[in-house]
Design a protein around this motif. Sequence first.
Motif, PDB file in Angstrom:
ATOM      1  N   SER A 154       2.349   8.371   4.906  1.00 55.72           N
ATOM      2  CA  SER A 154       1.455   7.637   4.011  1.00 55.72           C
ATOM      3  C   SER A 154       0.272   7.067   4.780  1.00 55.72           C
ATOM      4  O   SER A 154       0.424   6.410   5.811  1.00 55.72           O
ATOM      5  N   ARG A 190      12.843  10.586   2.960  1.00 53.57           N
ATOM      6  CA  ARG A 190      12.126   9.350   2.632  1.00 53.57           C
ATOM      7  C   ARG A 190      11.339   8.834   3.836  1.00 53.57           C
ATOM      8  O   ARG A 190      10.218   8.338   3.682  1.00 53.57           O
ATOM      9  N   GLU A 248       8.103  10.790   4.206  1.00 47.97           N
ATOM     10  CA  GLU A 248       7.112  10.347   3.221  1.00 47.97           C
ATOM     11  C   GLU A 248       6.485   9.017   3.633  1.00 47.97           C
ATOM     12  O   GLU A 248       5.273   8.820   3.505  1.00 47.97           O
ATOM     13  N   ARG A 249       7.311   8.094   4.143  1.00 45.10           N
ATOM     14  CA  ARG A 249       6.802   6.790   4.570  1.00 45.10           C
ATOM     15  C   ARG A 249       5.886   6.929   5.783  1.00 45.10           C
ATOM     16  O   ARG A 249       4.823   6.321   5.859  1.00 45.10           O
ATOM     17  N   ARG A 289       0.822  -1.207   0.000  1.00 41.52           N
ATOM     18  CA  ARG A 289       0.000   0.000   0.000  1.00 41.52           C
ATOM     19  C   ARG A 289       0.854   1.254   0.000  1.00 41.52           C
ATOM     20  O   ARG A 289       1.622   1.496   0.932  1.00 41.52           O
ATOM     21  N   GLY A 290       0.697   2.033  -1.048  1.00 45.45           N
ATOM     22  CA  GLY A 290       1.262   3.369  -1.084  1.00 45.45           C
ATOM     23  C   GLY A 290       0.123   4.357  -0.971  1.00 45.45           C
ATOM     24  O   GLY A 290      -0.790   4.187  -0.170  1.00 45.45           O
ATOM     25  N   ASP A 291       0.163   5.390  -1.796  1.00 46.37           N
ATOM     26  CA  ASP A 291      -0.904   6.387  -1.755  1.00 46.37           C
ATOM     27  C   ASP A 291      -2.002   6.108  -2.770  1.00 46.37           C
ATOM     28  O   ASP A 291      -3.041   6.761  -2.745  1.00 46.37           O
ATOM     29  N   GLU A 312       4.304  -1.648   3.229  1.00 51.02           N
ATOM     30  CA  GLU A 312       4.579  -0.461   2.415  1.00 51.02           C
ATOM     31  C   GLU A 312       5.419  -0.843   1.196  1.00 51.02           C
ATOM     32  O   GLU A 312       6.003  -1.928   1.139  1.00 51.02           O
ATOM     33  N   PRO A 313       5.521   0.040   0.195  1.00 49.65           N
ATOM     34  CA  PRO A 313       6.359  -0.269  -0.972  1.00 49.65           C
ATOM     35  C   PRO A 313       7.843  -0.393  -0.635  1.00 49.65           C
ATOM     36  O   PRO A 313       8.552  -1.203  -1.219  1.00 49.65           O
TER      37      PRO A 313
END
Length: 433
Positions: A324, A317, A320-321, A71-73, A221-222
Amino acid sequence: MTTRLTRAAAHARPPAPVRAVHLGLGAFHRAHQAVYTMADPDWGIAAYTFRNTELPRRLAEQDGLYSLQVRGDGEPQAQIVDAISRAHPGSDTDQWLADLASPDVALLTLTITEAGYQVSGDQDSAAIGRVVAGLRGRHRASGTPIALVPCDNLPGNGGVLREAIRTAAEGEDPGFRSWIEDHVSFVDTVVDRITPAATEQDVANAARLTGLEDRAPVVTEPFSEWLLAGDFPLGRPAWEKAGARFADDLAAYEQRKLWFLNGAHTLLAYVGPALGCATVDEAVGHPVLAGLTESWWDIASRHASLPAEDLTDYRQRLLERFSSRGVRHNLLQIAADGSQKIPARILPVLRAERAAQRMPEAPVAALAGWLIHLRDRPVRDPRADELVSLARSTDAPRRVLSTLDATLADDRELISAVEDYVEHLRLSSCPTG
């Protein structure tokens, strides 16, 4: 209409020969090491958990398969992971011993949490004791070498495991102890992939995404990272095909991961709930907690080994993680085992700051949040009874901190700052959302 997940229904390959054993079957292993191992079709995993029987039963019914939701955005992506050839509960002792004794098995990976590396008096049930029992059987059966690959967030985790095994084997036959020194390799690793606990909604999402009924889905997460340093005397899977990297020395990368990612997680896990926040993305969206996180990273950067530009990129990074909403990581899940996590994630930076006669807010906030957690919330920690009692006693900050570091517990200025921050958090609140 969904079909029960099996190898036939998923058009998956037959189970690969078991050449790796894993201890600590859970969501992180299935989002991380199992995915890397899937890149090499010649390697199958026999996975064990000594915590429950339900997960291995579900996986056995599904031929070892499960869905991994990344799951990302945007829309989640799902894949079927087929690296686990067999899943076993801890009661399957005979099979555990047989697998560890098999000369076909080249390595043992472990995700037993930081607390699992403690050598307890009950060696038969402790994780380290079970590993020693497996090694003892291997020594007697064939004496072939094996690599042990710990994948928990501890500095120098290969060395930590080596010392735990040595301690647990102190009363063993000298020949067995000599064999451990000569034929068992201990691999250092740095692992990274955020993997929250799955929910019933994730079961429904798995069916929607795959058309298959999966009762053991994993959400992640990715981003994924695996760094390794050490020897594999009987070989290893081609993990590099899935992005694993190998190096001679991981110390700087271990430090970066533990301080910047895990340290920030620990900070948020204890201060976030005290301010009314429940998940990591909620916490970093709150202005006070966002400021504390950035402040923690600024402080840690002063003492980190990697170049500033590397750390700046890593921080971006991480932000951003953390932000999310695709992976909503529960703060109380992260808050488990604080007595094992705080010494590696928070205290090294705090000691360095106090040596420079600075009183940094972020680690003080983390300790204050931990005290509130111990006093007011359900606590999962190997020292829970002791810590909860101390947190509810008079002079709680000093007494609790003394269980981690006697020198810091004697720092009156620090203790006073923690006491003041506990009161500050009591007077603060934030809406959930």
